[in-house]
Design a protein around this motif. Structure first.
Motif, mmCIF file in Angstrom:
data_model
loop_
_atom_site.group_PDB
_atom_site.id
_atom_site.type_symbol
_atom_site.label_atom_id
_atom_site.label_comp_id
_atom_site.label_asym_id
_atom_site.label_seq_id
_atom_site.Cartn_x
_atom_site.Cartn_y
_atom_site.Cartn_z
ATOM 1 N N ASP A 68 18.111 22.268 33.949
ATOM 2 C CA ASP A 68 17.706 22.815 35.407
ATOM 3 C C ASP A 68 18.818 22.257 36.355
ATOM 4 N N ILE A 69 18.697 22.879 37.726
ATOM 5 C CA ILE A 69 19.643 22.848 38.729
ATOM 6 C C ILE A 69 19.084 21.737 39.864
ATOM 7 N N SER A 70 19.573 21.367 40.558
ATOM 8 C CA SER A 70 19.221 20.681 41.934
ATOM 9 C C SER A 70 20.029 20.912 42.930
ATOM 10 N N ALA A 71 19.917 20.694 44.182
ATOM 11 C CA ALA A 71 20.769 20.903 45.225
ATOM 12 C C ALA A 71 20.643 19.899 46.385
ATOM 13 N N ALA A 72 21.626 19.167 46.845
ATOM 14 C CA ALA A 72 21.423 18.451 48.063
ATOM 15 C C ALA A 72 22.665 18.246 48.872
ATOM 16 N N ALA A 73 22.833 17.844 50.029
ATOM 17 C CA ALA A 73 23.982 18.082 50.994
ATOM 18 C C ALA A 73 24.461 19.487 50.875
ATOM 19 N N ASN A 74 25.658 19.468 50.279
ATOM 20 C CA ASN A 74 26.444 20.944 50.307
ATOM 21 C C ASN A 74 26.726 21.408 48.860
ATOM 22 N N GLN A 75 25.889 20.503 47.691
ATOM 23 C CA GLN A 75 26.363 20.616 46.543
ATOM 24 C C GLN A 75 25.053 21.168 45.678
ATOM 25 N N VAL A 76 25.565 21.888 44.437
ATOM 26 C CA VAL A 76 24.608 22.181 43.623
ATOM 27 C C VAL A 76 24.986 21.676 42.222
ATOM 28 N N TYR A 77 23.895 21.110 41.516
ATOM 29 C CA TYR A 77 24.056 20.224 40.288
ATOM 30 C C TYR A 77 23.367 20.720 39.214
ATOM 31 N N MET A 78 23.874 20.541 38.165
ATOM 32 C CA MET A 78 23.183 20.983 36.863
ATOM 33 C C MET A 78 23.304 20.066 35.931
ATOM 34 N N ARG A 79 21.780 19.901 35.200
ATOM 35 C CA ARG A 79 21.561 19.065 34.089
ATOM 36 C C ARG A 79 21.829 19.826 32.813
ATOM 37 N N ARG A 80 22.188 19.389 31.961
ATOM 38 C CA ARG A 80 22.733 19.948 30.486
ATOM 39 C C ARG A 80 22.033 19.413 29.440
ATOM 40 N N LYS A 81 21.753 20.418 28.460
ATOM 41 C CA LYS A 81 21.268 19.691 27.243
ATOM 42 C C LYS A 81 22.285 18.735 26.405
ATOM 43 N N ASP A 82 23.430 19.252 26.621
ATOM 44 C CA ASP A 82 24.525 18.082 25.707
ATOM 45 C C ASP A 82 24.606 16.952 26.594
ATOM 46 N N TRP A 102 25.500 16.175 29.740
ATOM 47 C CA TRP A 102 26.322 16.338 30.936
ATOM 48 C C TRP A 102 25.878 16.671 32.012
ATOM 49 N N VAL A 103 26.345 16.301 33.107
ATOM 50 C CA VAL A 103 25.735 16.734 34.524
ATOM 51 C C VAL A 103 27.255 17.531 35.153
ATOM 52 N N ALA A 104 26.869 18.434 35.684
ATOM 53 C CA ALA A 104 27.969 19.317 36.014
ATOM 54 C C ALA A 104 27.730 19.637 37.607
ATOM 55 N N ARG A 105 28.553 19.932 38.604
ATOM 56 C CA ARG A 105 28.300 20.413 39.723
ATOM 57 C C ARG A 105 29.275 21.792 39.949
ATOM 58 N N TYR A 106 28.814 22.515 40.934
ATOM 59 C CA TYR A 106 29.229 23.900 41.077
ATOM 60 C C TYR A 106 30.778 23.552 42.196
ATOM 61 N N SER A 107 31.846 24.132 41.566
ATOM 62 C CA SER A 107 33.064 23.630 42.147
ATOM 63 C C SER A 107 33.400 24.382 43.502
ATOM 64 N N SER A 120 33.759 27.650 43.770
ATOM 65 C CA SER A 120 34.386 29.209 43.831
ATOM 66 C C SER A 120 34.036 29.795 42.218
ATOM 67 N N GLY A 121 33.817 31.057 42.371
ATOM 68 C CA GLY A 121 33.771 31.784 41.264
ATOM 69 C C GLY A 121 32.629 31.318 40.590
ATOM 70 N N GLN A 122 32.682 31.105 39.156
ATOM 71 C CA GLN A 122 31.620 30.721 38.457
ATOM 72 C C GLN A 122 31.972 29.356 37.748
ATOM 73 N N SER A 123 32.899 28.493 38.121
ATOM 74 C CA SER A 123 33.402 27.378 37.672
ATOM 75 C C SER A 123 32.695 26.190 37.950
ATOM 76 N N TRP A 124 32.404 25.396 36.927
ATOM 77 C CA TRP A 124 31.681 24.074 37.419
ATOM 78 C C TRP A 124 32.516 22.807 36.960
ATOM 79 N N LEU A 125 32.233 21.769 37.522
ATOM 80 C CA LEU A 125 33.076 20.601 37.318
ATOM 81 C C LEU A 125 32.027 19.369 36.712
#
Ligand SMILES: *[C@@H]1O[C@H](CO)[C@@H](O)[C@H](O)[C@H]1NC(C)=O
Ligand SMILES: *[C@@H]1O[C@H](CO)[C@@H](O)[C@H](O)[C@H]1NC(C)=O
Ligand SMILES: *[C@@H]1O[C@H](CO)[C@@H](O)[C@H](O)[C@H]1NC(C)=O
Ligand SMILES: *[C@@H]1O[C@H](CO)[C@@H](O)[C@H](O)[C@H]1NC(C)=O
Ligand SMILES: [Zn+2]
Length: 569
Positions: free
Chosen positions: A390-404, A406-411, A413-418
């Motif tokens: 799923d995703i969550s949003a706070a401040a100016n960030q979008v976060y993603m929880r992943r099945k593996d 890891w937690v990632a956040r939208y960089s 730009s484009g479709q890249s996540w950190l």
């Protein structure tokens, strides 16, 4: 893009091995954040202040008078001042040192209300137990159509502007209580409440006061005067508004609250804040709730969930507001005038999330799309992926929880996540982030870890290791956790200490800005008043599913069956 995503993730897996969760736990951090942020020390008083015993004594006396802890003309001897200061520090929830320091001086040098409640013998005792919450005068109005009249005006502002300011201040209270307050027509001989401006002389430092005459249980019509000190300049409408809302609280039957951010606290900065939950609980306890308390704003079995986008104060966005997701994938936005507008309609949409200036939707194929305030097109920010939980949003960030795990956040730009450093493959159970984008992560084993923006290599700090942690919430910068025993625990960051603020049957917690809500096992919905253990029930129905709110105190709930309600009291 898909390929990039996969390679990018593979590149980071190595680092998680070198940083296993056990290492972090072994650093011995179960209670307080591991990087123990030390409380900011209170700056010592400038020498000039330290020796200004008169000011210290005067301020302590004023504080005591504001709560009715002193008899008329009673004086606190110097030898008792440290004990008196400790009592004040207890109310302010700061370490009880007995020393008049800069923190106390700042608070007590703020604009002050001069309303003096009746002597309260039980609270005046040295070691009396003090309930940190709203306080009532006792008497109240025995009628619900209350009137007021200006006796005279200050020369600082046009009279019409003073009338509109005061009218708006009354409305702050009538919005949440089943009473009406109107200006008395000039044809009626008497109003209930009088408003006047008076010069109080060069030594008087109170901004205003209200005197209360009650006849038994009821406030006495015509004898309740709100008096503004005309020696202050009232052309600052911020201060005028705040003072008026505070004094009107008195004129309706509220005394001084011991909750520092409440409007009824006797010292105030003049910042325009929403009416505090403690003030709301106070006025409800006097006049009850508006009837009905909730107003239905939608009724559709396809309603699947609601979210509220509420930007941090000062950052109001055109996207702020209430949104619902239907099981058809349609996203609708609530227009406060009463209607819903379709924002998007894709049958693959299964989740929405948003924060300052943006709204996101997640599709069943794992793609994520973002709508930014001011733009009319959705931008794809993540490729299809079966790894997304799923995703969550706070401040100016979008976060993603992943099945593996890891937690990632939208960089951005484009479709890249950190990826955000993940101590092990332990799955995240829930994410929550603060206004300054500190990310909190509840892990599957109950550990709570956090990472501060921009989530550098220091990675996660273990804040708590407790298998009974089952949910987390963040409002503003404040962190709360829900435990399986039904308690809600707040991390008091002034002393880095866990405080249980609710120990009763909670099964869900939600926080936004300075507001905290809980849902109990029986379905009832409660709002925290700011005093540990004291919550006000907002709704007693059994079928509440989701509660969301904004930073001004607005509350919405969805119940099973899809009906959506707005709190109107
Ligand atoms: C209040 O409590 C303090 C500390 O526990 C104690 O030293 C003091 O004697 C008490 N005062 C009274 C009046 O009971
Ligand atoms: C307003 O009326 C009060 C009497 O109720 C009086 O003391 C005060 O001086 C008047 N103030 C102004 C600004 O006229
Ligand atoms: C309120 O002001 C009026 C004059 O405007 C005065 O007659 C009355 O005594 C005042 N009430 C109190 C409690 O001071
Ligand atoms: C004070 O209240 C008035 C009337 O509602 C409003 O127009 C004004 O913006 C308020 N001032 C502040 C600083 O909130
Ligand atoms: Zn007051």
């Amino acid at each position: 893009m898909k390929g990039f995503f996969a390679i990018f993730l593979a590149g980071l897996v190595g680092s998680c091995v070198s940083n296993p969760i056990n290492d972090l736990v072994a650093r011995g951090t179960s209670i307080i954040p591991s990087a123990a942020p030390t409380p900011t020390p209170t700056p010592p008083l400038a020498d000039g202040l330290r020796v200004d015993k008169n000011k210290r004594s005067k301020n302590v006396h004023n504080f005591f008078k504001a709560y009715g802890w002193l008899k008329k003309d009673e004086v606190i001897p110097d030898s008792k001042l440290p004990a008196a200061i400790r009592k004040i520090q207890k109310i302010l929830k700061v370490p009880e040192t007995g020393v008049y320091d800069a923190h106390l001086d700042i608070i007590m040098s703020k604009p002050r209300c001069g309303t003096i409640p009746q002597y309260n013998p039980s609270e005046s005792l040295e070691n009396s137990t003090l309930q940190s919450r709203y306080v009532l005068w006792g008497p109240k109005w025995d009628h619900t159509s209350i009137t007021y009249r200006f006796v005279n005006y200050t020369a600082d502002l046009p009279a019409a502007q003073q009338r509109s300011l005061v009218g708006a201040a009354f409305a702050r209270w009538t919005q949440i209580a089943p009473i009406t307050i109107t200006e008395a027509p000039s044809s009626t001989p008497r109003a209930d409440i009088y408003i006047r401006f008076m010069t109080m002389g060069p030594t008087e430092d109170v901004y205003a006061f209200t005197n209360m005459i009650a006849d038994g249980l009821a406030l006495s019509s015509g004898l309740i005067n709100i008096t503004f000190n005309d020696d202050f300049a009232w052309n600052d409408d911020r201060l005028f508004n705040y003072t008026a809302v505070h004094e009107i609280g008195h004129a309706l039957g509220l005394s001084h609250s011991k909750v520092e951010p409440a409007i009824m606290f006797p010292f105030f900065e003049g910042d325009i804040r929403p009416i505090h939950p403690d003030d709301q609980a106070g006025i409800h306890s006097v006049y009850g709730w508006k009837n009905p308390r909730w107003s239905r704003i939608d009724s559709n079995v396809a309603s699947k969930g609601v979210i509220q986008i509420s930007s941090a104060s000062g950052a109001v966005s055109t996207l702020d507001g209430l949104y619902q997701l239907r099981s058809t994938g349609q996203i609708l936005r609530y227009n406060p005038a009463g209607s819903w507008t379709s924002v998007d309609n894709n049958k693959g949409t299964i989740q929405i999330a948003g924060s300052n200036n943006f709204l996101c939707q997640r599709h069943i194929d794992g793609t994520i799309w973002k709508l930014t305030a001011g733009s009319s097109t959705w931008q794809q920010i993540s490729p299809a992926s079966s790894n997304v939980i799923d995703i969550s949003a706070a401040a100016n960030q979008v976060y993603m929880r992943r099945k593996d795990g890891w937690v990632a956040r939208y960089s951005g730009s484009g479709q890249s996540w950190l990826t955000v450093a993940q101590p092990s493959a332990l799955a995240s159970r829930q994410l929550a982030a603060s206004d300054s984008a500190t990310l909190w992560n509840l892990l599957a084993n109950g550990d709570v870890v956090r990472s501060e923006y921009p989530y550098t290599s220091d990675g996660w700090q273990v804040v708590d290791s407790n298998p009974s942690n089952i949910a987390i919430a963040v409002g503003g910068e404040d962190f709360y956790k829900l435990q399986s025993d039904g308690s809600i625990v707040w991390l008091d960051s002034t002393e880095w200490f866990w405080r249980t603020i609710e120990d009763d049957e909670s099964v869900a917690v939600y926080a936004v800005g300075s507001f905290v809500y809980s849902r109990h096992k029986d379905g009832s919905v409660w709002r925290y008043t700011g005093s540990p253990g004291v919550w006000e029930m907002l709704d007693g129905r059994a079928d509440s599913v989701v509660v969301v709110g904004d930073r001004k105190g607005g509350v919405w709930e969805m119940v099973s069956g899809g009906d959506i309600y707005r709190l109107v009291s």
